[in-house]
Design an enzyme around this catalytic site. Structure first.
Site, PDB file in Angstrom:
ATOM      1  N   LYS A 157       8.320  16.033  16.962  1.00 51.78           N
ATOM      2  CA  LYS A 157       7.278  15.007  17.144  1.00 51.78           C
ATOM      3  C   LYS A 157       6.892  14.976  18.618  1.00 51.78           C
ATOM      4  O   LYS A 157       7.716  15.269  19.491  1.00 51.78           O
ATOM      5  CB  LYS A 157       7.825  13.628  16.733  1.00 51.78           C
ATOM      6  N   GLY A 213      -3.871  -1.684   1.172  1.00 47.05           N
ATOM      7  CA  GLY A 213      -4.343  -0.852   2.280  1.00 47.05           C
ATOM      8  C   GLY A 213      -5.236   0.245   1.734  1.00 47.05           C
ATOM      9  O   GLY A 213      -4.782   1.339   1.419  1.00 47.05           O
ATOM     10  N   GLY A 268      -7.319   2.590   2.692  1.00 43.89           N
ATOM     11  CA  GLY A 268      -7.845   3.526   3.697  1.00 43.89           C
ATOM     12  C   GLY A 268      -7.771   4.932   3.150  1.00 43.89           C
ATOM     13  O   GLY A 268      -7.971   5.147   1.949  1.00 43.89           O
ATOM     14  N   ASN A 269      -7.450   5.880   4.003  1.00 43.12           N
ATOM     15  CA  ASN A 269      -7.391   7.274   3.571  1.00 43.12           C
ATOM     16  C   ASN A 269      -6.384   7.454   2.427  1.00 43.12           C
ATOM     17  O   ASN A 269      -6.727   7.906   1.338  1.00 43.12           O
ATOM     18  CB  ASN A 269      -7.031   8.149   4.792  1.00 43.12           C
ATOM     19  N   GLY A 323      -4.632   5.158   0.592  1.00 45.40           N
ATOM     20  CA  GLY A 323      -4.804   4.241  -0.537  1.00 45.40           C
ATOM     21  C   GLY A 323      -5.988   4.603  -1.415  1.00 45.40           C
ATOM     22  O   GLY A 323      -5.888   4.580  -2.657  1.00 45.40           O
TER      23      GLY A 323
HETATM   24  P1  NAD Z   1      -6.221   4.221   7.416  1.00 47.26           P
HETATM   25  O1  NAD Z   1      -6.450   3.670   8.765  1.00 47.26           O
HETATM   26  O2  NAD Z   1      -7.214   5.183   6.841  1.00 47.26           O
HETATM   27  O3  NAD Z   1      -6.102   3.022   6.352  1.00 47.26           O
HETATM   28  C1  NAD Z   1      -5.348   1.880   6.555  1.00 47.26           C
HETATM   29  C2  NAD Z   1      -5.937   0.763   5.682  1.00 47.26           C
HETATM   30  O4  NAD Z   1      -5.076  -0.356   5.768  1.00 47.26           O
HETATM   31  C3  NAD Z   1      -7.324   0.295   6.100  1.00 47.26           C
HETATM   32  O5  NAD Z   1      -8.132   0.154   4.961  1.00 47.26           O
HETATM   33  C4  NAD Z   1      -7.064  -1.100   6.711  1.00 47.26           C
HETATM   34  O6  NAD Z   1      -8.142  -2.000   6.508  1.00 47.26           O
HETATM   35  C5  NAD Z   1      -5.880  -1.517   5.900  1.00 47.26           C
HETATM   36  N1  NAD Z   1      -5.101  -2.591   6.516  1.00 47.26           N
HETATM   37  C6  NAD Z   1      -4.832  -2.812   7.826  1.00 47.26           C
HETATM   38  N2  NAD Z   1      -4.082  -3.920   7.959  1.00 47.26           N
HETATM   39  C7  NAD Z   1      -3.881  -4.385   6.697  1.00 47.26           C
HETATM   40  C8  NAD Z   1      -3.192  -5.487   6.156  1.00 47.26           C
HETATM   41  N3  NAD Z   1      -2.530  -6.330   6.942  1.00 47.26           N
HETATM   42  N4  NAD Z   1      -3.173  -5.665   4.807  1.00 47.26           N
HETATM   43  C9  NAD Z   1      -3.815  -4.812   3.989  1.00 47.26           C
HETATM   44  N5  NAD Z   1      -4.488  -3.745   4.443  1.00 47.26           N
HETATM   45  C10 NAD Z   1      -4.522  -3.549   5.777  1.00 47.26           C
HETATM   46  O7  NAD Z   1      -4.747   4.844   7.447  1.00 47.26           O
HETATM   47  P2  NAD Z   1      -4.142   5.980   6.512  1.00 47.26           P
HETATM   48  O8  NAD Z   1      -4.389   7.292   7.106  1.00 47.26           O
HETATM   49  O9  NAD Z   1      -4.542   5.699   5.105  1.00 47.26           O
HETATM   50  O10 NAD Z   1      -2.571   5.709   6.703  1.00 47.26           O
HETATM   51  C11 NAD Z   1      -1.946   4.613   6.076  1.00 47.26           C
HETATM   52  C12 NAD Z   1      -0.447   4.750   6.283  1.00 47.26           C
HETATM   53  O11 NAD Z   1       0.036   5.970   5.709  1.00 47.26           O
HETATM   54  C13 NAD Z   1       0.017   4.780   7.740  1.00 47.26           C
HETATM   55  O12 NAD Z   1       1.281   4.154   7.813  1.00 47.26           O
HETATM   56  C14 NAD Z   1       0.214   6.249   8.030  1.00 47.26           C
HETATM   57  O13 NAD Z   1       1.145   6.493   9.051  1.00 47.26           O
HETATM   58  C15 NAD Z   1       0.744   6.728   6.694  1.00 47.26           C
HETATM   59  N6  NAD Z   1       0.514   8.153   6.487  1.00 47.26           N
HETATM   60  C16 NAD Z   1      -0.740   8.669   6.487  1.00 47.26           C
HETATM   61  C17 NAD Z   1      -0.930  10.015   6.264  1.00 47.26           C
HETATM   62  C18 NAD Z   1      -2.325  10.606   6.208  1.00 47.26           C
HETATM   63  O14 NAD Z   1      -2.441  11.801   5.902  1.00 47.26           O
HETATM   64  N7  NAD Z   1      -3.381   9.860   6.447  1.00 47.26           N
HETATM   65  C19 NAD Z   1       0.183  10.864   6.067  1.00 47.26           C
HETATM   66  C20 NAD Z   1       1.470  10.307   6.048  1.00 47.26           C
HETATM   67  C21 NAD Z   1       1.617   8.939   6.262  1.00 47.26           C
END
Ligand code: NAD
Length: 369
Positions: free
Chosen positions: A81, A186, A188-189, A191
């Site tokens: 990392k 959540g 986002g990406n 979810g």
């Molecule tokens: P993202 O920023 O695309 O989405 C996060 C979502 O969470 C957003 O819709 C935001 O509005 C929402 N959010 C923020 N605070 C909130 C709350 N208090 N209650 C409810 N929703 C809330 O992020 P992502 O890329 O989807 O990543 C989400 C998690 O998954 C992170 O912990 C990240 O480290 C982990 N992760 C992501 C990936 C990836 O490929 N994107 C890979 C491994 C792990």
């Protein structure tokens, strides 16, 4: 970054860390750190984050988590990392680029022979392109833009893995997808892609949330319709016909599958007793606070831990690193996640231990054998 004191407090064991590099740029006045935890199974793989608070100990812990995650997905990668200590929102684009490229220069001798970088907090595909430009080697990072031969995480690889983990979990609960409902915290990406794939398999999504709140609709929330609502109105709470609740209320809704896909520690000592899901599939990292998992275990709520459930991203990185196509990447995620979640759940049941503990034991055995 408190260099000397921190280095002294690093915990070393039979796995690692093998290498810690701390960097400082006196012109740009920032510290960086690269930790290669273990390379027995292959080169060190893990993202580079940029946050104001990142430090050597945090990066050591994250590098170890990557050693476990990569071993558990049975990828020929070790764990590593990187961290750049800076406040991303206070930087101009050109200053951020200068810092990212300065850090890349410092660690370039190790890339890609012992370390391959990837996106993490505040580091996305454009930052990966800056690193490639600096070190003049496309193999130095994954998660690059498509134009550089990358497979960006925006293709939905992590959400796909979360969906596959959920399917294995449903089998374990002896439920068919069309008999099951899910809540996604959540949107986002991770979810939203989990939603898309679950819906396609027949699972009904009854609740979704984002930072503005929770939308609940017993009859179901459709992916395509929600995508339009979110784009137009900025939040999932505006879904037509849905009841609105506070964002933290989603953890208390009756559901078969609960997918936390936002921040850390969202299920914790304050709300763990109120969780009414039959299964939790961790889309986000460390969404369960200290002690929560043991309490869920006692309540017979199945947890599929982040270390395998959200490994779709790193499997996609492996696909990119080895020159695979998008189609091959999705096929690889399916094979690796399905096989390894099944193995993990069987092992946890056989030993009557937490799935996370079973995951740790499998990963350590693979690394140390
Ligand atoms: P993202 O920023 O695309 O989405 C996060 C979502 O969470 C957003 O819709 C935001 O509005 C929402 N959010 C923020 N605070 C909130 C709350 N208090 N209650 C409810 N929703 C809330 O992020 P992502 O890329 O989807 O990543 C989400 C998690 O998954 C992170 O912990 C990240 O480290 C982990 N992760 C992501 C990936 C990836 O490929 N994107 C890979 C491994 C792990």
């Amino acid at each position: 970054m408190k260099t000397k004191k921190e280095l002294l407090s690093v915990h070393y064991d039979e796995i690692g860390p093998e290498l810690i590099i701390q960097t400082y740029d006196p012109d740009l006045n920032f510290h960086g750190v690269l930790v290669i935890d273990n390379t027995k199974r292959g080169l060190g793989k893990g993202g580079i984050r940029m946050t104001e608070t990142v430090n050597t100990n945090e990066v050591c812990r994250l590098a170890r988590a990557m050693s476990y995650k990569n071993a558990l997905a049975d990828l020929p990668f070790g764990g590593a990392k990187g961290g750049i200590a800076a406040h991303p929102r206070s930087l101009t684009k050109s200053r951020k680029k200068a810092m990212v490229q300065s850090f890349a220069r410092s660690i370039a001798p190790y890339m890609p022979k012992r370390y391959v970088g990837a996106p993490d907090m505040n580091m996305a595909e454009s930052e990966m392109a800056w690193i490639v430009e600096e070190v003049k080697n496309r193999k130095a990072v994954t998660g690059k833009p498509l134009r550089l031969g990358g497979l960006p995480h925006e293709l939905g690889s992590t959400g796909y893995g979360v969906f596959l983990s959920s399917l294995v979990g449903l089998e374990h609960l002896k439920l068919l997808p069309h008999q099951a409902c899910a809540s996604i915290a959540g949107w986002g990406n991770v979810g939203s892609f989990a939603h898309k794939f679950l819906e396609e398999s027949g699972v009904k999504i009854v609740a979704v949330s984002d930072s503005q709140g929770t939308a609940y609709r017993e009859k179901g929330i459709e992916y395509e319709k929600l995508l339009k609502v979110k784009k137009k109105k900025g939040s999932v709470i505006h879904y037509p016909g849905a009841k609105k609740f506070k964002h933290e209320d989603i953890y208390e809704i009756i559901t078969d599958i609960l997918i936390p896909a936002a921040g850390p520690d969202v299920i914790n000592s304050a709300n763990v007793r109120k969780v009414k899901a039959r299964m939790i599939v961790e889309g986000a990292n460390i969404s369960l606070g200290f002690g929560a998992e043991e309490k869920l275990f006692k309540k017979k709520i199945l947890v599929i831990p982040d270390i395998i459930a959200n490994a779709g991203g790193v499997i996609s990185s492996y696909a990119e690193h080895t020159g695979k196509s998008q189609k091959q990447m999705f096929a690889l995620i399916e094979k690796k996640i399905t096989t390894n979640v099944e193995k993990l759940l069987i092992e946890a049941k056989r030993k009557n231990i937490l799935p996370r503990e079973a995951a740790r034991l499998i990963a350590r055995k693979r690394i140390l054998s």
